[in-house]
Design a protein around this motif. Structure first.
Motif, PDB file in Angstrom:
ATOM      1  N   GLY A 179       8.642   8.940  -4.501  1.00  0.00           N
ATOM      2  CA  GLY A 179       7.198   8.884  -4.311  1.00  0.00           C
ATOM      3  C   GLY A 179       6.831   8.990  -2.844  1.00  0.00           C
ATOM      4  O   GLY A 179       7.706   9.034  -1.962  1.00  0.00           O
ATOM      5  N   ARG A 180       5.528   8.996  -2.553  1.00  0.00           N
ATOM      6  CA  ARG A 180       5.037   9.051  -1.179  1.00  0.00           C
ATOM      7  C   ARG A 180       3.863   8.083  -1.043  1.00  0.00           C
ATOM      8  O   ARG A 180       3.050   7.945  -1.974  1.00  0.00           O
ATOM      9  CB  ARG A 180       4.609  10.455  -0.775  1.00  0.00           C
ATOM     10  N   LEU A 181       3.811   7.420   0.097  1.00  0.00           N
ATOM     11  CA  LEU A 181       2.731   6.485   0.386  1.00  0.00           C
ATOM     12  C   LEU A 181       1.801   7.112   1.427  1.00  0.00           C
ATOM     13  O   LEU A 181       2.271   7.550   2.485  1.00  0.00           O
ATOM     14  CB  LEU A 181       3.294   5.161   0.912  1.00  0.00           C
ATOM     15  N   PRO A 182       0.488   7.162   1.155  1.00  0.00           N
ATOM     16  CA  PRO A 182      -0.432   7.767   2.138  1.00  0.00           C
ATOM     17  C   PRO A 182      -0.353   7.077   3.498  1.00  0.00           C
ATOM     18  O   PRO A 182      -0.382   7.733   4.541  1.00  0.00           O
ATOM     19  CB  PRO A 182      -1.808   7.594   1.484  1.00  0.00           C
ATOM     20  N   ARG A 183      -0.249   5.762   3.515  1.00  0.00           N
ATOM     21  CA  ARG A 183      -0.121   5.014   4.767  1.00  0.00           C
ATOM     22  C   ARG A 183       0.565   3.685   4.466  1.00  0.00           C
ATOM     23  O   ARG A 183       0.383   3.099   3.410  1.00  0.00           O
ATOM     24  CB  ARG A 183      -1.475   4.782   5.439  1.00  0.00           C
ATOM     25  N   ALA A 184       1.391   3.249   5.405  1.00  0.00           N
ATOM     26  CA  ALA A 184       2.131   1.997   5.192  1.00  0.00           C
ATOM     27  C   ALA A 184       2.677   1.502   6.512  1.00  0.00           C
ATOM     28  O   ALA A 184       2.762   2.241   7.502  1.00  0.00           O
ATOM     29  CB  ALA A 184       3.268   2.225   4.198  1.00  0.00           C
ATOM     30  N   ARG A 185       3.009   0.230   6.548  1.00  0.00           N
ATOM     31  CA  ARG A 185       3.727  -0.359   7.677  1.00  0.00           C
ATOM     32  C   ARG A 185       5.164  -0.595   7.217  1.00  0.00           C
ATOM     33  O   ARG A 185       5.389  -1.145   6.140  1.00  0.00           O
ATOM     34  CB  ARG A 185       3.084  -1.673   8.109  1.00  0.00           C
ATOM     35  N   LEU A 186       6.113  -0.184   8.063  1.00  0.00           N
ATOM     36  CA  LEU A 186       7.517  -0.267   7.707  1.00  0.00           C
ATOM     37  C   LEU A 186       8.209  -1.346   8.527  1.00  0.00           C
ATOM     38  O   LEU A 186       8.110  -1.369   9.760  1.00  0.00           O
ATOM     39  CB  LEU A 186       8.204   1.083   7.935  1.00  0.00           C
ATOM     40  N   LEU A 187       8.911  -2.229   7.821  1.00  0.00           N
ATOM     41  CA  LEU A 187       9.643  -3.324   8.460  1.00  0.00           C
ATOM     42  C   LEU A 187      11.093  -3.299   7.998  1.00  0.00           C
ATOM     43  O   LEU A 187      11.375  -2.936   6.852  1.00  0.00           O
ATOM     44  CB  LEU A 187       9.042  -4.687   8.073  1.00  0.00           C
ATOM     45  N   PRO A 188      12.033  -3.701   8.857  1.00  0.00           N
ATOM     46  CA  PRO A 188      13.401  -3.880   8.374  1.00  0.00           C
ATOM     47  C   PRO A 188      13.458  -5.077   7.426  1.00  0.00           C
ATOM     48  O   PRO A 188      12.690  -6.037   7.570  1.00  0.00           O
ATOM     49  CB  PRO A 188      14.198  -4.131   9.663  1.00  0.00           C
ATOM     50  N   GLU A 189      14.332  -5.001   6.450  1.00  0.00           N
ATOM     51  CA  GLU A 189      14.433  -6.100   5.489  1.00  0.00           C
ATOM     52  C   GLU A 189      14.767  -7.423   6.177  1.00  0.00           C
ATOM     53  O   GLU A 189      14.402  -8.500   5.687  1.00  0.00           O
ATOM     54  CB  GLU A 189      15.501  -5.777   4.434  1.00  0.00           C
ATOM     55  N   SER A 190      15.456  -7.333   7.320  1.00  0.00           N
ATOM     56  CA  SER A 190      15.819  -8.556   8.034  1.00  0.00           C
ATOM     57  C   SER A 190      14.600  -9.281   8.585  1.00  0.00           C
ATOM     58  O   SER A 190      14.686 -10.459   8.961  1.00  0.00           O
ATOM     59  CB  SER A 190      16.786  -8.225   9.175  1.00  0.00           C
ATOM     60  N   ALA A 191      13.444  -8.605   8.669  1.00  0.00           N
ATOM     61  CA  ALA A 191      12.232  -9.240   9.182  1.00  0.00           C
ATOM     62  C   ALA A 191      11.589 -10.154   8.141  1.00  0.00           C
ATOM     63  O   ALA A 191      10.693 -10.935   8.482  1.00  0.00           O
ATOM     64  CB  ALA A 191      11.231  -8.181   9.637  1.00  0.00           C
ATOM     65  N   LEU A 192      12.024 -10.061   6.883  1.00  0.00           N
ATOM     66  CA  LEU A 192      11.444 -10.880   5.817  1.00  0.00           C
ATOM     67  C   LEU A 192      12.351 -12.073   5.545  1.00  0.00           C
ATOM     68  O   LEU A 192      13.534 -11.908   5.222  1.00  0.00           O
ATOM     69  CB  LEU A 192      11.265 -10.062   4.536  1.00  0.00           C
ATOM     70  N   HIS A 193      11.798 -13.249   5.680  1.00  0.00           N
ATOM     71  CA  HIS A 193      12.548 -14.464   5.397  1.00  0.00           C
ATOM     72  C   HIS A 193      12.398 -14.802   3.906  1.00  0.00           C
ATOM     73  O   HIS A 193      11.300 -14.751   3.346  1.00  0.00           O
ATOM     74  CB  HIS A 193      12.020 -15.621   6.247  1.00  0.00           C
ATOM     75  N   GLY A 194      13.535 -15.111   3.264  1.00  0.00           N
ATOM     76  CA  GLY A 194      13.496 -15.435   1.838  1.00  0.00           C
ATOM     77  C   GLY A 194      13.170 -14.232   0.978  1.00  0.00           C
ATOM     78  O   GLY A 194      12.585 -14.387  -0.108  1.00  0.00           O
ATOM     79  N   PHE A 195      13.560 -13.042   1.416  1.00  0.00           N
ATOM     80  CA  PHE A 195      13.242 -11.821   0.672  1.00  0.00           C
ATOM     81  C   PHE A 195      14.044 -11.787  -0.625  1.00  0.00           C
ATOM     82  O   PHE A 195      15.271 -11.910  -0.623  1.00  0.00           O
ATOM     83  CB  PHE A 195      13.562 -10.604   1.534  1.00  0.00           C
ATOM     84  N   ASP A 196      13.352 -11.590  -1.769  1.00  0.00           N
ATOM     85  CA  ASP A 196      14.011 -11.558  -3.073  1.00  0.00           C
ATOM     86  C   ASP A 196      13.942 -10.189  -3.725  1.00  0.00           C
ATOM     87  O   ASP A 196      14.165 -10.043  -4.927  1.00  0.00           O
ATOM     88  CB  ASP A 196      13.384 -12.595  -4.003  1.00  0.00           C
ATOM     89  N   GLY A 197      13.631  -9.181  -2.923  1.00  0.00           N
ATOM     90  CA  GLY A 197      13.504  -7.829  -3.449  1.00  0.00           C
ATOM     91  C   GLY A 197      12.079  -7.444  -3.761  1.00  0.00           C
ATOM     92  O   GLY A 197      11.787  -6.254  -3.924  1.00  0.00           O
ATOM     93  N   ALA A 198      11.195  -8.415  -3.836  1.00  0.00           N
ATOM     94  CA  ALA A 198       9.790  -8.130  -4.142  1.00  0.00           C
ATOM     95  C   ALA A 198       8.837  -8.735  -3.112  1.00  0.00           C
ATOM     96  O   ALA A 198       7.810  -8.139  -2.790  1.00  0.00           O
ATOM     97  CB  ALA A 198       9.428  -8.631  -5.530  1.00  0.00           C
ATOM     98  N   LYS A 199       9.170  -9.916  -2.581  1.00  0.00           N
ATOM     99  CA  LYS A 199       8.280 -10.558  -1.628  1.00  0.00           C
ATOM    100  C   LYS A 199       9.101 -11.393  -0.652  1.00  0.00           C
ATOM    101  O   LYS A 199      10.293 -11.675  -0.868  1.00  0.00           O
ATOM    102  CB  LYS A 199       7.254 -11.431  -2.349  1.00  0.00           C
ATOM    103  N   GLY A 200       8.461 -11.764   0.448  1.00  0.00           N
ATOM    104  CA  GLY A 200       9.113 -12.580   1.461  1.00  0.00           C
ATOM    105  C   GLY A 200       8.085 -13.028   2.496  1.00  0.00           C
ATOM    106  O   GLY A 200       6.893 -12.686   2.410  1.00  0.00           O
TER     107      GLY A 200
END
Length: 383
Positions: free
Chosen positions: A303-324
């Motif tokens: 897919g393609r996103l018209p606009r988004a902010r991209l973060l490395p997964e390491s920037a999310l604390h407690g990341f469970d694959g869906a939220k952090g």
């Protein structure tokens, strides 16, 4: 002296405390994720080159290989002879079957002739019996002569039935001989190995002089237009896969030269051990000759996103694959905020398209000294 030392110590503490306070109050530069346009969401997979139509073919009968007409890399057409076994024994059995058919046909002709003779004799004796019975009835001939003629006529009728049965047996013998002849011709034909479809010879397994058992592979054939790539994708990232999605395939032998491809099949059963799904991709306009089993790296665009902010997964604390939870800069101060991820990219980044308040800037990398409410100055960075 004692008072002087205390005053110097006090002054030093004041200076140190002031420096710490200034350091804590001074805004720190923090790298934040900029807004990116038209972001491609991709999924990575690792697999190999395979073929949808591949066959290991051999003879259905045993024998000695006497001729091999194809070799590695040859293109063959359906029906082309690829190899042959020694046909001597099969030809001898075929000749015996042909002789058996001729014998059965001769026996059938003899039986038919005997049946015709029996039918003619029966007709003649029945006519004689009718005449003598007529004469006996009028008192011209004897009763005994009439009865004898009638007995001979009945015996002739029985002989006809026997000869008709013999003729039927002879016809059945012909059918059996013809079936045996067909079986021997089929067995002889099986001493020639023919290409079952238009194919490329990938491997030649046996050479002339080899004694073969039934079913032993002589060639491996592949339909040239059936090459595809079988890739394994982590089922945790496979939710957006669909048939028809574009992809890029990079072969181990062609690093840095990705080829365009398309998803043509998605497996309906995941591997219970590796927790991966099978995905098949067909290359479009692939250069050169594919090699079965060659390793391939696959990047599928889901897919393609018209606009988004991209973060490395390491920037999310407690990341469970869906939220952090991430750090943000809001009104010049650091803050903590829980966000939901829109998509996970193949390069280890995640995309955020919603969930942030107006003016909030997501921080790319946390650093020591971060604390909620601390002054911060956002600086555009690169994940």
């Amino acid at each position: 002296m004692r008072l002087r030392s205390l005053l110097l110590l006090l002054a030093a503490l004041v200076v140190i405390g002031g420096g710490v306070a200034v350091a804590r109050l001074r805004p720190i530069a923090v790298a934040v994720a900029p807004v990116e346009q038209d972001v491609a969401v991709t999924v990575f997979g690792l697999g190999s080159v395979e073929a949808q139509v591949v066959a290991r073919i051999g003879f259905e009968v045993s024998g000695t290989l006497v001729r091999v007409a194809a070799d590695h890399g040859d293109l063959v057409r359906a029906g082309d002879e690829l190899a042959a076994l020694n046909p001597a024994s099969a030809e001898a059995r075929l000749a015996r079957a042909e002789a058996g058919l001729q014998s059965a046909e001769a026996a059938a002709a003899r039986a038919e002739a005997q049946r015709d003779r029996a039918e003619a004799l029966s007709a003649q004796r029945q006519a004689t019996a009718r005449r003598r019975r007529d004469l006996a009835t009028r008192g011209v001939g004897s009763q005994e002569s009439a009865e004898l003629a009638e007995t001979e006529a009945a015996a002739a009728v029985a002989d006809v039935a026997v000869n008709r049965a013999d003729a039927a047996v002879a016809r059945a013998a012909i059918a059996d001989a013809r079936a045996n002849l067909l079986a021997e011709r089929t067995a002889l034909a099986k001493h020639r190995l023919l290409a079952p479809f238009d194919a490329l010879v990938v491997t030649r397994h046996r050479e002339p002089g080899t004694a073969l058992n039934p079913g032993e592979a002589v060639f491996t054939l592949v339909a040239p237009d059936s090459y595809w790539v079988l890739a394994f994708v982590d089922e945790g990232r496979a939710g957006g896969l669909a048939v028809g999605q574009p992809a890029r395939v990079t072969l181990r032998s062609r690093p840095g030269q990705p080829m365009t491809a398309e998803v043509v099949r998605i497996g309906l059963e995941a591997d219970r051990v590796t927790e991966e799904r099978r995905v098949w991709l067909r290359c479009r306009g692939c250069p050169g000759q594919p090699v079965l089993g060659e390793q391939a790296e696959v990047l599928i665009e889901t897919g393609r996103l018209p606009r988004a902010r991209l973060l490395p997964e390491s920037a999310l604390h407690g990341f469970d694959g869906a939220k952090g939870t991430i750090w943000t800069v809001e009104d010049g101060r650091l803050a903590r905020r829980e966000v939901r991820v829109t998509a996970r990219l193949a390069d280890g980044r995640v995309a955020l398209t919603e969930g942030l308040p107006e003016g909030a800037e997501p921080v790319l990398r946390a650093a020591s000294g971060f604390a909620p409410g601390r002054a911060a100055r956002p600086v555009p960075g690169t994940p």
